[in-house]
Motif scaffolding. Structure first.
Motif, PDB file in Angstrom:
ATOM      1  N   ASP A 210       7.180 -16.449 -24.484  1.00 53.23           N
ATOM      2  CA  ASP A 210       8.005 -17.629 -24.707  1.00 53.23           C
ATOM      3  C   ASP A 210       7.287 -18.956 -24.409  1.00 53.23           C
ATOM      4  OD1 ASP A 210       7.856 -17.261 -22.028  1.00 53.23           O
ATOM      5  OD2 ASP A 210       9.965 -16.709 -21.754  1.00 53.23           O
ATOM      6  N   ARG A 211       5.965 -18.882 -24.302  1.00 53.35           N
ATOM      7  CA  ARG A 211       5.208 -20.109 -24.052  1.00 53.35           C
ATOM      8  C   ARG A 211       3.952 -20.138 -24.911  1.00 53.35           C
ATOM      9  NH1 ARG A 211       2.814 -20.803 -18.815  1.00 53.35           N
ATOM     10  NH2 ARG A 211       3.422 -18.642 -18.518  1.00 53.35           N
ATOM     11  N   ILE A 212       3.609 -21.333 -25.362  1.00 51.24           N
ATOM     12  CA  ILE A 212       2.363 -21.490 -26.126  1.00 51.24           C
ATOM     13  C   ILE A 212       1.645 -22.700 -25.545  1.00 51.24           C
ATOM     14  CG2 ILE A 212       1.386 -22.062 -28.402  1.00 51.24           C
ATOM     15  CD1 ILE A 212       3.864 -20.650 -29.630  1.00 51.24           C
ATOM     16  N   ALA A 213       0.406 -22.513 -25.145  1.00 49.34           N
ATOM     17  CA  ALA A 213      -0.339 -23.659 -24.604  1.00 49.34           C
ATOM     18  C   ALA A 213      -1.677 -23.755 -25.331  1.00 49.34           C
ATOM     19  CB  ALA A 213      -0.578 -23.473 -23.112  1.00 49.34           C
ATOM     20  N   VAL A 214      -1.963 -24.941 -25.846  1.00 44.74           N
ATOM     21  CA  VAL A 214      -3.244 -25.158 -26.531  1.00 44.74           C
ATOM     22  C   VAL A 214      -3.929 -26.372 -25.896  1.00 44.74           C
ATOM     23  CG1 VAL A 214      -4.388 -25.533 -28.751  1.00 44.74           C
ATOM     24  CG2 VAL A 214      -2.277 -24.216 -28.671  1.00 44.74           C
ATOM     25  N   PHE A 215      -5.234 -26.230 -25.669  1.00 44.14           N
ATOM     26  CA  PHE A 215      -6.016 -27.287 -25.022  1.00 44.14           C
ATOM     27  C   PHE A 215      -7.124 -27.746 -25.964  1.00 44.14           C
ATOM     28  CE2 PHE A 215      -4.374 -24.238 -22.054  1.00 44.14           C
ATOM     29  CZ  PHE A 215      -3.836 -24.987 -21.026  1.00 44.14           C
TER      30      PHE A 215
ATOM     31  N   LYS B  54      -0.012 -31.513 -27.902  1.00 49.81           N
ATOM     32  CA  LYS B  54       1.353 -31.408 -28.409  1.00 49.81           C
ATOM     33  C   LYS B  54       1.220 -30.759 -29.790  1.00 49.81           C
ATOM     34  CE  LYS B  54       5.361 -34.461 -28.393  1.00 49.81           C
ATOM     35  NZ  LYS B  54       6.071 -33.811 -29.372  1.00 49.81           N
ATOM     36  N   LEU B  55       1.954 -29.696 -30.029  1.00 50.92           N
ATOM     37  CA  LEU B  55       1.706 -28.934 -31.250  1.00 50.92           C
ATOM     38  C   LEU B  55       2.716 -29.257 -32.352  1.00 50.92           C
ATOM     39  CD1 LEU B  55       0.911 -25.460 -29.677  1.00 50.92           C
ATOM     40  CD2 LEU B  55      -0.632 -27.346 -30.140  1.00 50.92           C
ATOM     41  N   ASN B  56       2.166 -29.309 -33.550  1.00 51.15           N
ATOM     42  CA  ASN B  56       3.012 -29.589 -34.694  1.00 51.15           C
ATOM     43  C   ASN B  56       3.108 -28.307 -35.531  1.00 51.15           C
ATOM     44  OD1 ASN B  56       4.326 -30.818 -36.715  1.00 51.15           O
ATOM     45  ND2 ASN B  56       2.598 -32.067 -37.424  1.00 51.15           N
ATOM     46  N   PHE B  57       4.214 -27.592 -35.403  1.00 47.03           N
ATOM     47  CA  PHE B  57       4.362 -26.315 -36.135  1.00 47.03           C
ATOM     48  C   PHE B  57       4.859 -26.594 -37.550  1.00 47.03           C
ATOM     49  CE2 PHE B  57       3.982 -24.695 -31.938  1.00 47.03           C
ATOM     50  CZ  PHE B  57       3.454 -23.431 -32.100  1.00 47.03           C
ATOM     51  N   LYS B  58       4.326 -25.803 -38.495  1.00 47.08           N
ATOM     52  CA  LYS B  58       4.719 -25.995 -39.889  1.00 47.08           C
ATOM     53  C   LYS B  58       5.383 -24.731 -40.425  1.00 47.08           C
ATOM     54  CE  LYS B  58       1.478 -29.455 -41.355  1.00 47.08           C
ATOM     55  NZ  LYS B  58       0.079 -29.602 -41.626  1.00 47.08           N
ATOM     56  N   THR B  59       6.226 -24.908 -41.414  1.00 45.90           N
ATOM     57  CA  THR B  59       6.821 -23.745 -42.072  1.00 45.90           C
ATOM     58  C   THR B  59       5.989 -23.466 -43.318  1.00 45.90           C
ATOM     59  OG1 THR B  59       8.880 -24.707 -41.385  1.00 45.90           O
ATOM     60  CG2 THR B  59       9.051 -22.848 -42.869  1.00 45.90           C
ATOM     61  N   VAL B  60       5.694 -22.202 -43.568  1.00 46.14           N
ATOM     62  CA  VAL B  60       4.855 -21.883 -44.729  1.00 46.14           C
ATOM     63  C   VAL B  60       5.700 -21.160 -45.772  1.00 46.14           C
ATOM     64  CG1 VAL B  60       2.883 -20.505 -45.515  1.00 46.14           C
ATOM     65  CG2 VAL B  60       2.739 -21.792 -43.391  1.00 46.14           C
ATOM     66  N   ASN B  61       5.509 -21.600 -47.031  1.00 53.39           N
ATOM     67  CA  ASN B  61       6.333 -21.004 -48.095  1.00 53.39           C
ATOM     68  C   ASN B  61       5.692 -19.771 -48.716  1.00 53.39           C
ATOM     69  OD1 ASN B  61       8.378 -22.855 -47.909  1.00 53.39           O
ATOM     70  ND2 ASN B  61       7.234 -24.329 -49.161  1.00 53.39           N
TER      71      ASN B  61
ATOM     72  N   CYS C 273       7.483 -14.232 -38.449  1.00 52.73           N
ATOM     73  CA  CYS C 273       7.937 -15.508 -37.890  1.00 52.73           C
ATOM     74  C   CYS C 273       7.828 -16.573 -38.971  1.00 52.73           C
ATOM     75  CB  CYS C 273       7.104 -15.880 -36.672  1.00 52.73           C
ATOM     76  SG  CYS C 273       5.350 -15.831 -36.959  1.00 52.73           S
ATOM     77  N   LYS C 274       8.426 -17.729 -38.690  1.00 47.96           N
ATOM     78  CA  LYS C 274       8.495 -18.743 -39.757  1.00 47.96           C
ATOM     79  C   LYS C 274       7.689 -19.997 -39.426  1.00 47.96           C
ATOM     80  CE  LYS C 274      12.539 -17.380 -42.260  1.00 47.96           C
ATOM     81  NZ  LYS C 274      13.457 -16.553 -41.518  1.00 47.96           N
ATOM     82  N   LYS C 275       7.336 -20.154 -38.142  1.00 44.42           N
ATOM     83  CA  LYS C 275       6.654 -21.401 -37.771  1.00 44.42           C
ATOM     84  C   LYS C 275       5.205 -21.115 -37.392  1.00 44.42           C
ATOM     85  CE  LYS C 275      10.573 -24.070 -36.477  1.00 44.42           C
ATOM     86  NZ  LYS C 275      11.505 -24.349 -35.416  1.00 44.42           N
TER      87      LYS C 275
END
Ligand code: M6R
Length: 623
Positions: free
Chosen positions: A245-250, A258-265, A228-230
């Motif tokens: 198809d769901r991701i929940a973080v508490f 609210k999640l901030n997904f990053k792309t990793v090189n 995966c990329k994110k």
């Protein structure tokens, strides 16, 4: 230490989990295991030893499961046997847990649970976690005990009859997290709830990988490259779950984040062997590139300019690290004191914390760590932060815990280092350190005789030398030795420390490095006829002194293998490995590669797996 993964999605879960685990094996290889949902049941399969034992055991089985968790272990609690291998189930067999970290108060919790009727089969702290979770679930609905006594458990009954849903499980997990002291990254699979993987994290690393109709969790990003990329880096105290198809973080107060997904090189080719036999071999070859990449990135991103020059007005300097990273720190201390005349206090991270260090708000504390995860070094960062010191980390793994703790990050760009023995990361650490020194010299108005360009040129001098060929005879001779000694003076002594660590770590030959001048003060008593001594001599200034020590060794019948650019010494020693000549201060950039090659080739000659030396793991996340 220990690697964990979780896969949930449209594809077969077990092969996918095993595939991700492969990239995590550097974190431990005492045993490996998976748990997966198999229709109505939760199955656990584990094998002692390397992951390949588990993979070959499962090779011809098609497991139609879409949800699995996996683990590769570096034993902390209990010997590396099948019983102690992860995943661990609770007493009622309602859930399975994989865990990386240490639950410090596990004995106390175990006692409490035993009083409540729980029985344990392993010596692990993880089984305590599993049972505590089971306890909190049953506390919400005591009928669950009976439910799990029945074999055929279905998600819908669990939900409708027993009113157990994600919310209840998260609540129970939250209670466990509040009770457990220590470090943990855990993934949990519930029987009858097989379209969800739950997780919790404190201090041990854990990331979420977001895919198309599938999601992952893993101890680190390289495990998910090509999947995966994110990515989302889970923070301490966070808990949550993934479905396909769901991701929940508490957060700690169970507030949805609210999640901030990053792309990793990271490119897939960086985490595969390609034409090499081992990662150690590949990574030694990548040493020069990692130096160049590190320098270019620090320059392009103006990393050093972010550090406020004001902190260098009135300061004291400290360096803390472990193992190879400490050896890079030793070179930093030597060069800073020599070229900038600034005193540097340097310690093993495991010692620094307990020596009551003299640090204050005017201290600048440098931490060097490939993984950014080493427990000893991390606790020193915390200690330094607590007195208000400025903290600066040289790290290789982006998003590591260390990065989240320090004031400034100086990234090394070695790319993922997979072999347990650190090689290219050491080179990258040196590159970043030399740049830091150059920057400090500029601030202080001091002229020094090296620059980023001269560092890059020095490391390239090794490019076309086939050290394996040069070392062939030496390797054949030392491979059956019980002990090999390393000597040098000044920087050469610091290089011999790292050369000895590398050789002992992968060959299991006892290696000891000492300052050449110290020989006569005791260690010379160990030198017998025909014993091997590796001498490093790159510093012109120390030429005569080291040469005298070589004569002393010769006259006691030792076989001296000399790593040096000074050709005229060839006939004085048993064997010389000629290395390119360079400015003395830049010698680490040319002298380390042949020492790394010696270690690798000796491990191979002894039939060892250099990527996974016995008893070791790549990230030492326990103190
Ligand atoms: O990830 P770190 O750089 O903090 O790790 C420190 C040491 O554990 C590490 O360098 C270790 O000594 C290597 N296995 C040596 O090759």
């Amino acid at each position: 230490m220990c690697g964990i993964v979780g896969y949930i999605g449209d594809r077969l879960a077990v092969p996918n989990a095993l595939n991700c685990l492969k990239a995590l094996e550097y974190r431990g290889y005492d045993s490996a295991g998976v748990a997966y949902a198999d229709g109505t049941e939760l199955k656990i399969c584990k094998m002692v030893g390397k992951l390949e034992n588990l993979t070959s055991h499962l090779k011809n089985k098609i497991i139609p499961s879409s949800c699995a968790i996996g683990h590769t272990r570096w034993a902390t609690h209990g010997e590396p046997n099948k019983q102690n291998a992860h995943p661990h189930a609770d007493y009622y067999k309602m859930l399975a847990v994989v865990h990386n970290g240490i639950i410090e108060n596990y004995l106390e919790l175990k006692n409490e649970l035993e009083k409540k009727g729980y029985k344990f089969y392993s010596a692990t702290d993880t089984e305590v976690f599993a049972n505590l979770l089971s306890f909190y679930l049953i506390e919400q609905n005591p009928l669950l005990k009976g439910y799990y006594a029945v074999r055929n458990t279905m998600h819908n009954t669990l939900h409708s009859t027993y009113k157990i849903d994600e919310k209840c499980i998260i609540k129970a997990l939250h209670s466990v997290v509040l009770k457990c002291k220590g470090s943990f990254a855990v993934a949990v699979l519930m029987r009858g709830y097989d379209d969800v993987i739950f997780f919790a994290k404190n201090k041990s690393p854990l990331i979420i990988g977001k895919g198309e109709n599938e999601n992952f969790i893993a101890s680190d990003t390289p495990a998910l490259i090509g999947c995966c990329k994110k990515f989302y880096s889970i923070k301490d105290g966070e808990i949550g779950y993934i479905t396909k198809d769901r991701i929940a973080v508490f957060d700690e107060n169970l507030k949805v984040l609210k999640l901030n997904f990053k792309t990793v090189n990271i490119r897939p080719e960086q985490v595969i062997l390609g034409n090499y036999s081992h990662f150690m071999e590949k990574e030694i070859e990548q040493g020069a590139d990692s130096v160049t990449e590190t320098i270019n990135r620090i320059e392009q991103m103006k990393i050093l300019e972010r550090i406020s020059p004001k902190i260098f007005d009135n300061f004291d300097l400290h360096i803390t690290a472990c193992g190879t990273a400490l050896h890079a720190g030793l070179i930093a201390k030597c060069v800073i004191e020599d070229k900038l005349k600034i005193p540097v206090d340097l310690d093993y991270a495991s010692e620094f914390r307990y020596k009551k260090p003299l640090i204050s708000s005017k201290s600048i504390c440098l931490f060097i760590s490939q993984s950014g995860e080493t427990a000893d070094t991390l606790s020193c960062v915390e200690l330094s932060n607590s007195v208000g010191a400025t903290t600066i980390a040289f790290t290789n793994v982006a998003g590591s815990r260390m990065e989240s703790l320090v004031d400034y990050i100086i990234p090394t760009s070695a790319g993922p280092e997979i072999a347990v023995a650190s090689t290219k990361a050491y080179m990258a650490q040196l590159a970043a350190i030399y740049q830091f020194i150059e920057y400090l010299a500029k601030i202080k108005g001091i002229t020094i005789e090296f620059s980023s360009d001269s560092v890059k040129n020095a490391v390239l001098k090794n490019k076309y030398i086939n050290y394996y060929k040069e070392l062939e005879d030496v390797v054949q001779e030392i491979k059956d030795e019980e002990s090999v000694y390393f000597i040098g003076r000044g920087i050469d002594y610091l290089l011999s420390l790292e050369g000895a660590l590398k050789l002992k770590e992968v060959s299991y030959i006892h290696c000891e490095a000492m300052p050449a001048g110290e020989l006569k003060h005791g260690s010379l008593a160990l030198v017998r006829k025909d014993c091997f001594v590796i001498a490093i001599l790159t510093q012109k200034e120390l030429y005569d002194k080291t040469l005298n020590n070589i004569y002393e060794l010769n006259s006691r019948g030792a076989k001296v293998i000399l790593f040096s650019p000074f050709k005229e010494l060839r006939n004085i020693v048993y064997k010389q490995i000629l290395i390119p000549e360079t400015e003395p201060v830049l010698s680490p950039f040319v002298a380390m590669k042949p020492l790394q090659c010696l270690a690798y080739a000796t491990a191979i000659a002894r039939g060892n797996d250099p990527d996974k030396p016995r008893n070791l793991a790549k990230s030492v996340t326990v103190e």
